[in-house]
Design a protein around this motif. Structure first.
Motif, PDB file in Angstrom:
ATOM      1  N   ARG A 154      -2.150  14.100 -10.432  1.00  0.00           N
ATOM      2  CA  ARG A 154      -0.715  14.338 -10.274  1.00  0.00           C
ATOM      3  C   ARG A 154      -0.374  15.119  -9.011  1.00  0.00           C
ATOM      4  N   GLU A 155      -1.377  15.680  -8.314  1.00  0.00           N
ATOM      5  CA  GLU A 155      -1.068  16.387  -7.067  1.00  0.00           C
ATOM      6  C   GLU A 155      -0.733  15.433  -5.928  1.00  0.00           C
ATOM      7  N   TRP A 156      -0.942  14.123  -6.139  1.00  0.00           N
ATOM      8  CA  TRP A 156      -0.605  13.097  -5.140  1.00  0.00           C
ATOM      9  C   TRP A 156       0.784  12.564  -5.432  1.00  0.00           C
ATOM     10  N   GLN A 157       1.713  12.775  -4.494  1.00  0.00           N
ATOM     11  CA  GLN A 157       3.103  12.365  -4.640  1.00  0.00           C
ATOM     12  C   GLN A 157       3.456  11.366  -3.541  1.00  0.00           C
ATOM     13  N   MET A 186       0.831  -1.184   0.000  1.00  0.00           N
ATOM     14  CA  MET A 186       0.000   0.000   0.000  1.00  0.00           C
ATOM     15  C   MET A 186       0.876   1.248   0.000  1.00  0.00           C
ATOM     16  N   PRO A 187       0.805   2.029  -1.043  1.00  0.00           N
ATOM     17  CA  PRO A 187       1.615   3.247  -1.080  1.00  0.00           C
ATOM     18  C   PRO A 187       1.032   4.341  -0.182  1.00  0.00           C
ATOM     19  N   ARG A 188       1.941   5.111   0.400  1.00  0.00           N
ATOM     20  CA  ARG A 188       1.542   6.301   1.168  1.00  0.00           C
ATOM     21  C   ARG A 188       1.771   7.500   0.262  1.00  0.00           C
ATOM     22  N   LEU A 189       0.729   8.314   0.102  1.00  0.00           N
ATOM     23  CA  LEU A 189       0.804   9.462  -0.794  1.00  0.00           C
ATOM     24  C   LEU A 189       0.494  10.742  -0.032  1.00  0.00           C
ATOM     25  N   ARG A 190       1.108  11.850  -0.487  1.00  0.00           N
ATOM     26  CA  ARG A 190       0.859  13.165   0.100  1.00  0.00           C
ATOM     27  C   ARG A 190       0.277  14.071  -0.975  1.00  0.00           C
ATOM     28  N   ASN A 191      -0.786  14.815  -0.615  1.00  0.00           N
ATOM     29  CA  ASN A 191      -1.374  15.774  -1.542  1.00  0.00           C
ATOM     30  C   ASN A 191      -0.508  17.020  -1.520  1.00  0.00           C
ATOM     31  N   SER A 192       0.004  17.435  -2.680  1.00  0.00           N
ATOM     32  CA  SER A 192       0.907  18.585  -2.748  1.00  0.00           C
ATOM     33  C   SER A 192       0.196  19.905  -2.491  1.00  0.00           C
ATOM     34  N   THR A 251      -6.021   2.294  -6.566  1.00  0.00           N
ATOM     35  CA  THR A 251      -6.462   3.667  -6.309  1.00  0.00           C
ATOM     36  C   THR A 251      -5.334   4.653  -6.571  1.00  0.00           C
ATOM     37  N   ALA A 252      -4.125   4.298  -6.189  1.00  0.00           N
ATOM     38  CA  ALA A 252      -2.974   5.188  -6.375  1.00  0.00           C
ATOM     39  C   ALA A 252      -2.754   5.511  -7.845  1.00  0.00           C
ATOM     40  N   THR A 253      -2.989   4.546  -8.733  1.00  0.00           N
ATOM     41  CA  THR A 253      -2.786   4.800 -10.160  1.00  0.00           C
ATOM     42  C   THR A 253      -3.858   5.722 -10.735  1.00  0.00           C
ATOM     43  N   ARG A 254      -5.013   5.814 -10.080  1.00  0.00           N
ATOM     44  CA  ARG A 254      -6.109   6.643 -10.595  1.00  0.00           C
ATOM     45  C   ARG A 254      -6.121   8.059 -10.033  1.00  0.00           C
ATOM     46  N   LEU A 255      -5.301   8.340  -9.024  1.00  0.00           N
ATOM     47  CA  LEU A 255      -5.285   9.676  -8.431  1.00  0.00           C
ATOM     48  C   LEU A 255      -4.561  10.655  -9.344  1.00  0.00           C
ATOM     49  N   ALA A 269      10.090  14.954  -1.564  1.00  0.00           N
ATOM     50  CA  ALA A 269      10.269  16.135  -0.711  1.00  0.00           C
ATOM     51  C   ALA A 269       8.915  16.703  -0.299  1.00  0.00           C
ATOM     52  N   PRO A 270       8.760  17.084   0.970  1.00  0.00           N
ATOM     53  CA  PRO A 270       7.488  17.644   1.403  1.00  0.00           C
ATOM     54  C   PRO A 270       7.221  18.985   0.710  1.00  0.00           C
ATOM     55  N   PRO A 271       5.950  19.355   0.577  1.00  0.00           N
ATOM     56  CA  PRO A 271       5.635  20.613  -0.101  1.00  0.00           C
ATOM     57  C   PRO A 271       6.164  21.798   0.685  1.00  0.00           C
ATOM     58  N   ARG A 272       6.613  22.816  -0.036  1.00  0.00           N
ATOM     59  CA  ARG A 272       7.089  24.026   0.633  1.00  0.00           C
ATOM     60  C   ARG A 272       5.886  24.817   1.107  1.00  0.00           C
ATOM     61  N   PRO A 273       5.937  25.319   2.336  1.00  0.00           N
ATOM     62  CA  PRO A 273       4.801  26.102   2.833  1.00  0.00           C
ATOM     63  C   PRO A 273       4.656  27.395   2.039  1.00  0.00           C
TER      64      PRO A 273
END
Length: 53
Positions: A25-28, A1-7, A19-23, A33-37
């Motif tokens: 491109r904002e899911w990384q 199960m992949p863990r994904l972060r919404n950018s 599900t991961a393949t259907r999400l 690298a975590p998104p810059r604030p």
């Protein structure tokens, strides 16, 4: 199960491979690298009041 972060929001989820393949491109992958604030624009001083004659 992949863990994904919404950018956009920074939310982290664990989803199935299908599900991961259907999400979008904002899911990384979390390993990426975590998104810059976002930086807030500095506040400007209020404009001086002008007197009406």
């Amino acid at each position: 199960m992949p863990r994904l972060r919404n950018s956009v929001t920074g939310v982290v989820v664990s989803v199935s491979d299908d599900t991961a393949t259907r999400l979008g491109r904002e899911w990384q992958p979390v390993e990426a690298a975590p998104p810059r604030p976002r930086r807030r624009a500095p506040r400007r001083a209020p404009a001086p009041a002008t007197e009406k004659e």
